[in-house]
Scaffold this motif. Structure first.
Motif, PDB file in Angstrom:
ATOM      1  N   THR A  41      25.885  45.953  54.730  1.00  0.00           N
ATOM      2  CA  THR A  41      25.432  47.340  54.825  1.00  0.00           C
ATOM      3  C   THR A  41      24.601  47.568  56.074  1.00  0.00           C
ATOM      4  OG1 THR A  41      25.407  47.488  52.404  1.00  0.00           O
ATOM      5  CG2 THR A  41      24.196  49.181  53.632  1.00  0.00           C
ATOM      6  N   LEU A  42      23.681  46.658  56.349  1.00  0.00           N
ATOM      7  CA  LEU A  42      22.830  46.787  57.535  1.00  0.00           C
ATOM      8  C   LEU A  42      23.658  46.727  58.814  1.00  0.00           C
ATOM      9  CD1 LEU A  42      19.898  44.474  56.374  1.00  0.00           C
ATOM     10  CD2 LEU A  42      19.791  46.959  56.658  1.00  0.00           C
ATOM     11  N   SER A  43      24.633  45.817  58.862  1.00  0.00           N
ATOM     12  CA  SER A  43      25.485  45.713  60.044  1.00  0.00           C
ATOM     13  C   SER A  43      26.370  46.948  60.180  1.00  0.00           C
ATOM     14  CB  SER A  43      26.346  44.446  59.963  1.00  0.00           C
ATOM     15  OG  SER A  43      25.544  43.289  59.994  1.00  0.00           O
ATOM     16  N   PHE A  44      26.842  47.474  59.068  1.00  0.00           N
ATOM     17  CA  PHE A  44      27.654  48.693  59.096  1.00  0.00           C
ATOM     18  C   PHE A  44      26.854  49.860  59.665  1.00  0.00           C
ATOM     19  CE2 PHE A  44      29.201  52.640  57.220  1.00  0.00           C
ATOM     20  CZ  PHE A  44      30.562  52.569  57.476  1.00  0.00           C
ATOM     21  N   LEU A  45      25.572  49.916  59.333  1.00  0.00           N
ATOM     22  CA  LEU A  45      24.714  51.000  59.804  1.00  0.00           C
ATOM     23  C   LEU A  45      24.216  50.778  61.226  1.00  0.00           C
ATOM     24  CD1 LEU A  45      22.615  51.615  56.564  1.00  0.00           C
ATOM     25  CD2 LEU A  45      24.488  53.014  57.446  1.00  0.00           C
ATOM     26  N   GLY A  46      24.520  49.617  61.805  1.00  0.00           N
ATOM     27  CA  GLY A  46      24.157  49.357  63.200  1.00  0.00           C
ATOM     28  C   GLY A  46      22.813  48.709  63.405  1.00  0.00           C
ATOM     29  N   LEU A  47      22.164  48.255  62.320  1.00  0.00           N
ATOM     30  CA  LEU A  47      20.851  47.615  62.455  1.00  0.00           C
ATOM     31  C   LEU A  47      20.864  46.154  62.021  1.00  0.00           C
ATOM     32  CD1 LEU A  47      18.407  50.417  61.262  1.00  0.00           C
ATOM     33  CD2 LEU A  47      18.605  49.462  63.552  1.00  0.00           C
ATOM     34  N   GLY A  48      22.061  45.582  61.846  1.00  0.00           N
ATOM     35  CA  GLY A  48      22.172  44.199  61.422  1.00  0.00           C
ATOM     36  C   GLY A  48      22.353  43.263  62.590  1.00  0.00           C
ATOM     37  N   VAL A  49      23.430  42.482  62.549  1.00  0.00           N
ATOM     38  CA  VAL A  49      23.701  41.539  63.623  1.00  0.00           C
ATOM     39  C   VAL A  49      24.223  42.296  64.843  1.00  0.00           C
ATOM     40  CG1 VAL A  49      24.171  39.677  62.003  1.00  0.00           C
ATOM     41  CG2 VAL A  49      26.055  41.094  62.814  1.00  0.00           C
ATOM     42  N   PRO A  50      24.008  41.769  66.050  1.00  0.00           N
ATOM     43  CA  PRO A  50      24.504  42.455  67.259  1.00  0.00           C
ATOM     44  C   PRO A  50      26.019  42.403  67.343  1.00  0.00           C
ATOM     45  CG  PRO A  50      23.560  40.317  67.813  1.00  0.00           C
ATOM     46  CD  PRO A  50      23.249  40.545  66.366  1.00  0.00           C
ATOM     47  N   ILE A  51      26.585  43.226  68.222  1.00  0.00           N
ATOM     48  CA  ILE A  51      28.038  43.323  68.316  1.00  0.00           C
ATOM     49  C   ILE A  51      28.668  42.033  68.843  1.00  0.00           C
ATOM     50  CG2 ILE A  51      28.020  45.820  68.609  1.00  0.00           C
ATOM     51  CD1 ILE A  51      28.342  45.381  71.609  1.00  0.00           C
ATOM     52  N   THR A  52      27.877  41.158  69.434  1.00  0.00           N
ATOM     53  CA  THR A  52      28.400  39.884  69.930  1.00  0.00           C
ATOM     54  C   THR A  52      28.546  38.854  68.809  1.00  0.00           C
ATOM     55  OG1 THR A  52      26.145  39.207  70.499  1.00  0.00           O
ATOM     56  CG2 THR A  52      27.477  40.211  72.242  1.00  0.00           C
ATOM     57  N   GLU A  53      28.049  39.148  67.611  1.00  0.00           N
ATOM     58  CA  GLU A  53      28.144  38.246  66.482  1.00  0.00           C
ATOM     59  C   GLU A  53      29.180  38.773  65.493  1.00  0.00           C
ATOM     60  OE1 GLU A  53      26.598  35.427  65.898  1.00  0.00           O
ATOM     61  OE2 GLU A  53      25.165  35.422  67.548  1.00  0.00           O
ATOM     62  N   PRO A  54      30.032  37.884  64.962  1.00  0.00           N
ATOM     63  CA  PRO A  54      31.013  38.334  63.967  1.00  0.00           C
ATOM     64  C   PRO A  54      30.332  38.676  62.650  1.00  0.00           C
ATOM     65  CG  PRO A  54      31.087  35.954  64.188  1.00  0.00           C
ATOM     66  CD  PRO A  54      30.140  36.447  65.235  1.00  0.00           C
ATOM     67  N   SER A  55      30.731  39.734  62.012  1.00  0.00           N
ATOM     68  CA  SER A  55      30.171  40.150  60.725  1.00  0.00           C
ATOM     69  C   SER A  55      31.163  41.060  60.030  1.00  0.00           C
ATOM     70  CB  SER A  55      28.840  40.874  60.927  1.00  0.00           C
ATOM     71  OG  SER A  55      28.428  41.522  59.749  1.00  0.00           O
ATOM     72  N   LEU A  56      31.312  40.901  58.730  1.00  0.00           N
ATOM     73  CA  LEU A  56      32.229  41.758  57.984  1.00  0.00           C
ATOM     74  C   LEU A  56      31.777  43.210  58.046  1.00  0.00           C
ATOM     75  CD1 LEU A  56      32.949  39.583  54.805  1.00  0.00           C
ATOM     76  CD2 LEU A  56      34.353  39.864  56.850  1.00  0.00           C
TER      77      LEU A  56
END
Length: 298
Positions: free
Chosen positions: A233-248
């Motif tokens: 959820t955090l990555s989906f909202l843009g506040l999780g892992v950076p775009i250089t890291e793979p994440s579902l």
């Protein structure tokens, strides 16, 4: 049943495994979780490409449907995203981040929260009151809102996501373990340890903690599924892992704008992988709760 007497040649571990294997759903969840974990660990060796190596990407292969042939001699079985990234490879690498963040944050939060819960349940009085007031304050905030606020301050990054999840999850462990510790401290073995004037740390970690372990394991499993979902959820909202890291979560976010245009696979398959991961962890945790529940012991 779990409460039946052990056969002469049956160990507690064998009985536990037999009880666990008695549930087809639990076995399905365990096999699915092991398969997902193996795929994540072996991603560098089994993925058709490194989806985050720009030299392996071709923008001309962007948004190809599932089953399209690739110029590198393999097939895009799950299609590609707008950057020409193989979706199967992206999912395999994304599972590494999602499971790593979920498991890492769950274990760290469990260590912090479990230790505080043990201390609160054993010490009682003002110590218990102080810890539980902090727990109540923590639990009064929605976890996703608290995590968003923390990451807005700390910034993106895997380490920051793990820290944010630890800060929003430890209270669940503290409250549950404290309840178990309150029940255990009334038992004779704790009274005997106190009567021998053993140090408090020894009573806590040598006697009380092992008997609270089943409760801790159940909460750990459930919170791991929750942590995986929160990270996505955090990555989906843009506040999780950076775009250089793979994440579902990032893969789902990258494809959300293309859903209405018909390129459903860019978000659908990462979302399906996330769903299967959470379901698998929950199936394992649900049956662990049934097997380890002391109320089921005769």
């Amino acid at each position: 049943m779990s409460g039946a007497a052990l056969a002469p040649d049956e160990t507690p571990l064998r009985r536990f495994l037999a009880d666990y294997a008695a549930s087809p759903l639990a076995l399905l969840g365990l096999l699915l979780l092991l398969l997902i974990a193996a795929a994540a660990i072996l991603a560098p060796w089994i993925a058709p490409q490194d989806p985050y190596d720009l030299a392996q990407l071709d923008i001309l292969d962007g948004k190809l449907p599932p089953g399209s042939p690739a110029g590198a001699g393999f097939t895009y079985w799950l299609g590609t995203d707008d950057q020409g990234r193989d979706m199967l490879s992206g999912i395999l690498y994304g599972l590494r981040t999602s499971l790593g963040v979920g498991a890492g944050s769950a274990v760290l939060a469990g260590i912090v929260g479990g230790a505080l819960g043990l201390l609160a349940g054993y010490a009682g009085g003002r110590t218990d009151g102080a810890i539980m007031r902090v727990v109540d304050l923590q639990l009064s905030f929605p976890a996703i809102l608290a995590a968003l606020m923390i990451l807005a301050w700390l910034g993106k990054g895997v380490a920051n996501v793990v820290l944010a999840l630890v800060l929003v999850e430890w209270a669940y462990y503290a409250r549950t373990v404290r309840g178990s510790a309150l029940a255990e401290r009334q038992r004779d073995y704790v009274e005997a340890a106190r009567g021998l004037a053993l140090p408090a740390w020894r009573v806590l970690f040598r006697h009380l903690a092992p008997n609270c372990a089943p409760t801790f394991i159940i909460v750990l499993t459930m919170q791991m599924a929750r942590a995986v979902a929160l990270e996505a959820t955090l990555s989906f909202l843009g506040l999780g892992v950076p775009i250089t890291e793979p994440s579902l979560g990032l893969l789902i976010a990258n494809g959300s704008e293309y859903m209405l245009a018909g390129q459903y696979w860019i978000s659908f398959y990462p979302g399906l992988a996330l769903l299967l991961t959470i379901v698998a962890v929950n199936l394992v945790g649900d049956h662990l709760r049934d097997v380890l529940n002391p109320k089921l012991q005769a």
